[in-house]
Design an enzyme around this catalytic site. Structure first.
Site, short mmCIF file in Angstrom:
data_model
loop_
_atom_site.label_atom_id
_atom_site.label_comp_id
_atom_site.label_asym_id
_atom_site.label_seq_id
_atom_site.Cartn_x
_atom_site.Cartn_y
_atom_site.Cartn_z
N SER A 177 -63.31 16.34 16.16
CA SER A 177 -62.13 16.62 15.35
C SER A 177 -62.27 15.85 14.04
CB SER A 177 -60.85 16.25 16.12
OG SER A 177 -59.70 16.62 15.40
N HIS A 204 -62.15 20.94 15.57
CA HIS A 204 -60.79 21.21 15.13
C HIS A 204 -60.75 21.35 13.62
CE1 HIS A 204 -59.33 18.93 18.96
NE2 HIS A 204 -59.74 20.16 19.23
N ASP A 297 -57.90 15.62 23.12
CA ASP A 297 -58.49 16.90 23.51
C ASP A 297 -59.92 16.68 24.00
OD1 ASP A 297 -58.70 19.68 23.88
OD2 ASP A 297 -59.74 19.87 21.96
#
Length: 357
Positions: A177, A204, A297
């Protein structure tokens, strides 16, 4: 309850268009978490003002007169390290390439530029910009972070395990991310074109930028990198990037699946769903890596992959731009080892070739 002006995040807007500059100022003024510290029309003016203004975060346009946003990012990260959010108004190749290189130079994220208050999706774009500015203002940045990694930490073995008996992997999944693009460029760029297994990737990033992100990565390395397609069979030496706003899964038959199922932990694509599907489809032949990123995540999914016998790695805190995702993976027992970035690619190459740890 509204935040006091003293506690608000101070934002510097760098944008050459007066109309867009005023629009961004309006968006920021509406958010109780933020306050406009300065709004300038060029990179040169930003560099002149940053020492006086001392913003907590910078909203950076890419196409600027004179010095462009990429060079401005490099200069700021070298001279006045400050969290930078790239605001990109175009998804054409050249603008996307500059945006991706700005991430590699130290910017933390890239978001869409608002067109106008009456444009479709304006409220969502405005909320995304404000949230990104607020969140990224909390990220500690260091001088020339993209070009000189922090002192390398030794490998951390999280639990003593026997190296023997590890199955040769057939699939590699990587999740990242905030701070992910430069980390991915470093790892994937170290692999040869004949890397022996397929690679699935969840990064992400805003949906409009994913195709450009895959194209940017593809141009940096010997491996072929492209967006994943539903039902295709992954092959060795290729990197399959989860498209914007779609989960990327590995089916029991070995084919890729793209899913529009609801977001998990506010993420679509979800790294946890990717790792969970790998655990079911590949089991001990799955290889999973969690890199820098905010939130958690991927942590639960990586734990499932490890429990299924797969080999799992979390990036070490010493090199992670944001230690949220790797820390969560370690806390939940999902990582077999924790490695600094420079050691991850050599370990993955040995494992993929069946040479053990």
């Amino acid at each position: 309850m509204r935040s006091s002006p003293q506690s608000r995040v101070r934002v510097m807007v760098v944008e050459d268009s007066l109309v867009v500059r005023q629009l961004l100022a309006h968006i920021i003024a509406r958010d109780p978490r933020l306050i406009l510290a300065a709004a300038v029309g060029s990179a040169e003016e930003a560099l002149q003002e940053i020492g006086r203004v001392q913003p907590d975060v910078i909203s950076m346009d890419i196409r600027l007169p004179g010095m462009d946003g990429l060079e401005a990012t490099r200069r700021i990260m070298s001279e006045h390290p400050t969290p930078i959010v790239v605001i990109a108004g175009s998804i054409e190749d050249s603008a996307l390439r500059i945006s991706m290189n700005a991430l590699r130079a130290g910017a933390l994220s890239v978001v869409e530029k608002p067109v106008g208050v009456t444009s479709a999706g304006y409220d969502g774009i405005a909320e995304t910009i404000c949230t990104q500015l607020y969140i990224m203002s909390q990220v500690p940045v260091v001088r020339q972070r993209s070009f000189a990694w922090r002192t390398q930490a030794p490998e951390t073995s999280l639990r003593r395990e026997e190296a023997t008996g590890t199955a040769r992997p057939t699939i590699l999944g990587i999740a990242a991310s905030t701070g992910g693009p430069p980390a991915l460029a470093k790892i994937l760029g170290a692999f040869p074109a004949d890397f022996p297994i397929p690679i699935l990737l969840v990064q992400h990033m805003g949906a409009p930028f994913m195709e450009g992100f895959a194209s940017w990565l593809d141009g940096l390395m010997p491996l072929e990198v492209r967006l994943a397609q539903d039902q295709e069979i992954p092959v060795a030496g290729k990197v399959y990037v989860a498209p914007g706003d779609r989960h990327l899964l590995l089916s029991p038959t070995g084919a890729l699946r793209l899913s529009a199922a609801p977001p998990l932990s506010s993420q679509r694509p979800s790294a946890t769903l990717m790792f969970e599907s790998m655990a079911k489809a590949a089991g001990p032949k799955g290889l999973g890596v969690i890199l820098t990123g905010m939130g958690e995540d991927g942590a639960i999914g990586l734990a499932e992959l490890r429990q299924a016998g797969g080999y799992t790695i979390a990036e070490d805190e010493s090199t992670a731009v944001v230690y949220g995702m790797p820390a969560a993976a370690i806390r939940m027992g999902g990582a077999r080892v924790s490695l600094p970035l420079d050691l991850i690619a050599p370990r993955l190459l040995r494992l993929a070739k069946g040479d053990g740890e």
